[in-house]
Design an enzyme around this catalytic site. Structure first.
Site, short mmCIF file in Angstrom:
data_model
loop_
_atom_site.label_atom_id
_atom_site.label_comp_id
_atom_site.label_asym_id
_atom_site.label_seq_id
_atom_site.Cartn_x
_atom_site.Cartn_y
_atom_site.Cartn_z
N LYS A 81 1.01 -1.01 0.21
CA LYS A 81 0.07 0.05 0.26
C LYS A 81 0.91 0.95 0.39
O LYS A 81 1.79 1.00 0.72
CB LYS A 81 -1.13 -0.42 1.42
CG LYS A 81 -2.11 0.97 1.26
CD LYS A 81 -2.74 0.89 2.53
CE LYS A 81 -3.99 1.67 2.45
NZ LYS A 81 -4.14 1.40 3.80
N SER A 156 -10.26 1.68 2.36
CA SER A 156 -8.54 2.54 2.13
C SER A 156 -7.55 1.74 1.78
O SER A 156 -7.16 2.15 -0.01
CB SER A 156 -7.98 3.57 2.83
OG SER A 156 -6.93 3.24 4.09
N SER A 180 -9.96 -0.35 6.97
CA SER A 180 -9.46 0.26 5.59
C SER A 180 -8.73 -1.47 5.23
O SER A 180 -8.39 -0.93 3.83
CB SER A 180 -8.27 0.48 5.44
OG SER A 180 -8.78 1.95 5.67
N1 GLN Z 1 -13.54 3.85 6.07
C1 GLN Z 1 -12.72 4.41 7.27
C2 GLN Z 1 -12.26 6.19 7.11
O1 GLN Z 1 -13.00 6.67 6.21
C3 GLN Z 1 -11.20 3.71 7.43
C4 GLN Z 1 -9.85 4.11 6.81
C5 GLN Z 1 -9.00 2.93 7.43
O2 GLN Z 1 -9.07 2.17 7.81
N2 GLN Z 1 -7.65 3.96 7.14
O3 GLN Z 1 -11.38 6.09 8.01
#
Ligand code: GLN
Length: 486
Positions: A81, A156, A180
């Protein structure tokens, strides 16, 4: 030459074939690089594919031939990532503000994987600074779902999930602050594992919300997730919140060893005896099937209550932006690449941050500074911290009664691109089942548990298991049993 179907490979199987010499690391890398060439322009999973892959793979083949170090990850092609630093390579966090930033050092997890001889294929797409649930917040375009090009890959870590699901790598690393790793894994039909907070060093992970961030594996099988986790877990002096995980005493309910695991279903998440409002029918049907499977296999299923779960999203969306606003303060146009000047210092900051950050990043910085501001600190941030303590206490109590907690990973299968971009609350709802593991710090895994059939398309659905702090083994053994027999 080999007649092996490389698309069927797991890390474990690839390792066995490398061991017998039936394949080489070179062949493996060629397979994934060719797939990337064919598919990445549609899916947009990779932001960068490295040009030194073949050179590295050939070196590893030499090393294996000469009888050098040969672990389960030696010669295995992975995707990383793009918020995890690899020395000398660009690391953008999918933000314009870091568009040309080159990592000056390796993240701790990269050092570890390099020592094992893993091959890095490239860097994968994400929501800007890992903020989002669809990769639509990437400054470099969204990643499409390999099962349906009109839908999101989740986020994400959507790029990593899509890369694994579409044979553009054998496995990947993601990061999980509120879901994420697990949510995109659920949307793309793969395994996503978030370790206990503190089990894996965050050194060299671009910080989103430091008390919630964890790096973890995204893989095709539970065993592969375990292999990567064992390679990257460690107590690291460079991350003061990382912990020595071996020989830790954890919570165990009083039980004799012969008993099968007892699975708790929080009624705040999933209603065992009736309708589940707010959860897609395909999701609840498949989760019911998974529960039925465990019941038939002799596991005890128990409805439990963790009252604080009702407030999980509210707590998360106060604490997370507070930490985001402070972590993102460092991007000032002076220390990192992107820089716009103004007539004075303040004007320069405004220009740089206004143009360099996307809409969601700016929204969260504003939310965060608001909840931390002196007049509102107690009302928002202070209160959320107290509620977070209650949540930890709830999990502590639950795990004296049950061994693992089960829930859907997400309330719906992958949604359509563009469907939620104008409505942040709808977007945030995708995190409803995942954020509590980050707030409390417990480990959690998402496993594929079926499909939603919508028109001619099959969309994957995930089921999530959470275990007590540092009891990752429990998730791996339960996960393997589920994967093999469900
Ligand atoms: N979807 C969640 C957010 O928008 C989680 C993001 C993450 O785990 N990095 O914060």
């Amino acid at each position: 030459m080999t007649k092996i179907d490389l698309s069927e490979l797991s890390i474990k199987k690839a390792h066995e074939l490398l061991k017998t010499g039936e394949i080489s690391s070179r062949e493996l890398s060629v397979f994934y690089l060719e797939n990337i060439k064919k598919r990445n322009s549609d899916i947009n999973a990779y932001l960068e594919v490295f040009d030194d892959v073949m050179e590295k793979a050939e070196k590893i083949d030499e090393q294996i031939k000469e009888g050098g170090r040969f672990s389960e990850l030696t010669g295995i092609p992975l995707a990383i990532k793009d918020n995890i630093l690899i020395k000398g390579k660009k690391c953008t966090a999918a933000s314009k503000i870091l568009e040309n930033f080159k990592a000056p050092y390796n993240a701790a997890v990269i050092d570890k994987l390099e020592k094992e001889g893993a091959i890095f294929l490239g860097k994968t797409n994400l929501d800007e600074f890992a903020m989002g649930g669809s990769t639509e917040n990437s400054a470099f375009g969204a990643t499409k779902n390999p099962y349906d090009g009109e839908r999101v890959s989740g986020g994400s870590s959507g790029g990593s999930a899509a890369a694994v699901a579409s044979q553009m790598c054998l496995a990947a690393l993601g990061s999980d602050t509120g879901g994420s790793i697990r949510q995109p894994a659920g949307f793309c039909g793969i395994v996503g594992f978030k370790p206990t907070y503190g089990a894996v060093s965050r050194h060299g992970l671009i910080a989103m919300a430091s008390s919630l961030d964890q790096i973890g594996p995204m893989t095709k099988t539970v065993e592969d997730a375990e292999i990567i986790f064992n390679a990257i877990r460690d107590c690291d002096p460079m991350d003061s919140t990382s912990e020595e995980t071996k020989n830790r005493k954890s919570i165990r309910r009083p039980a004799d060893d012969s008993q099968k695991l007892k699975i708790g279903i929080p009624k705040e998440f999933f209603n065992l005896s009736g309708e589940n409002k707010g959860i897609d029918n395909f999701v609840s049907e498949n989760v019911f099937k998974a529960i039925g499977f465990f019941k038939n296999s002799g596991y005890e299923i128990k409805e439990i209550s963790l009252p604080s779960l009702k407030y999980a999203l509210e707590i998360y969306y106060v604490i997370m932006p507070a930490e985001v606003s402070s972590n993102l303060a460092r991007y000032d146009g002076i220390k990192y690449g992107f820089s716009k000047s103004g007539e004075n210092l303040l004007a320069g900051y405004k220009e740089t941050r206004g143009k360099g950050f996307g809409r969601e990043a700016r929204r969260r910085i504003l939310l965060g500074t608001y909840v931390l501001s002196s007049g509102y600190y107690d009302e928002y941030y202070g209160l959320a911290q107290k509620a977070r303590d209650l949540m930890k206490a709830d999990f502590n109590r639950a795990f004296t009664d049950v061994d693992v907690v089960l829930s859907p990973t997400t309330p719906t299968p992958a949604f359509k691109l563009g469907e939620r971009t104008e409505d942040p609350v709808q977007m945030y709802l995708a995190d409803i089942f995942t954020v509590s593991a980050n707030l409390s710090g417990v480990p959690a895994i998402s496993l594929p548990c079926g499909y939603a059939e919508i028109g001619a398309k099959k969309l994957p659905i995930g089921v999530q298991f959470m275990a007590p702090w540092f009891e990752e083994e429990r998730l791996f053994s339960l996960g393997k049993f589920f994967e093999e027999n469900f």
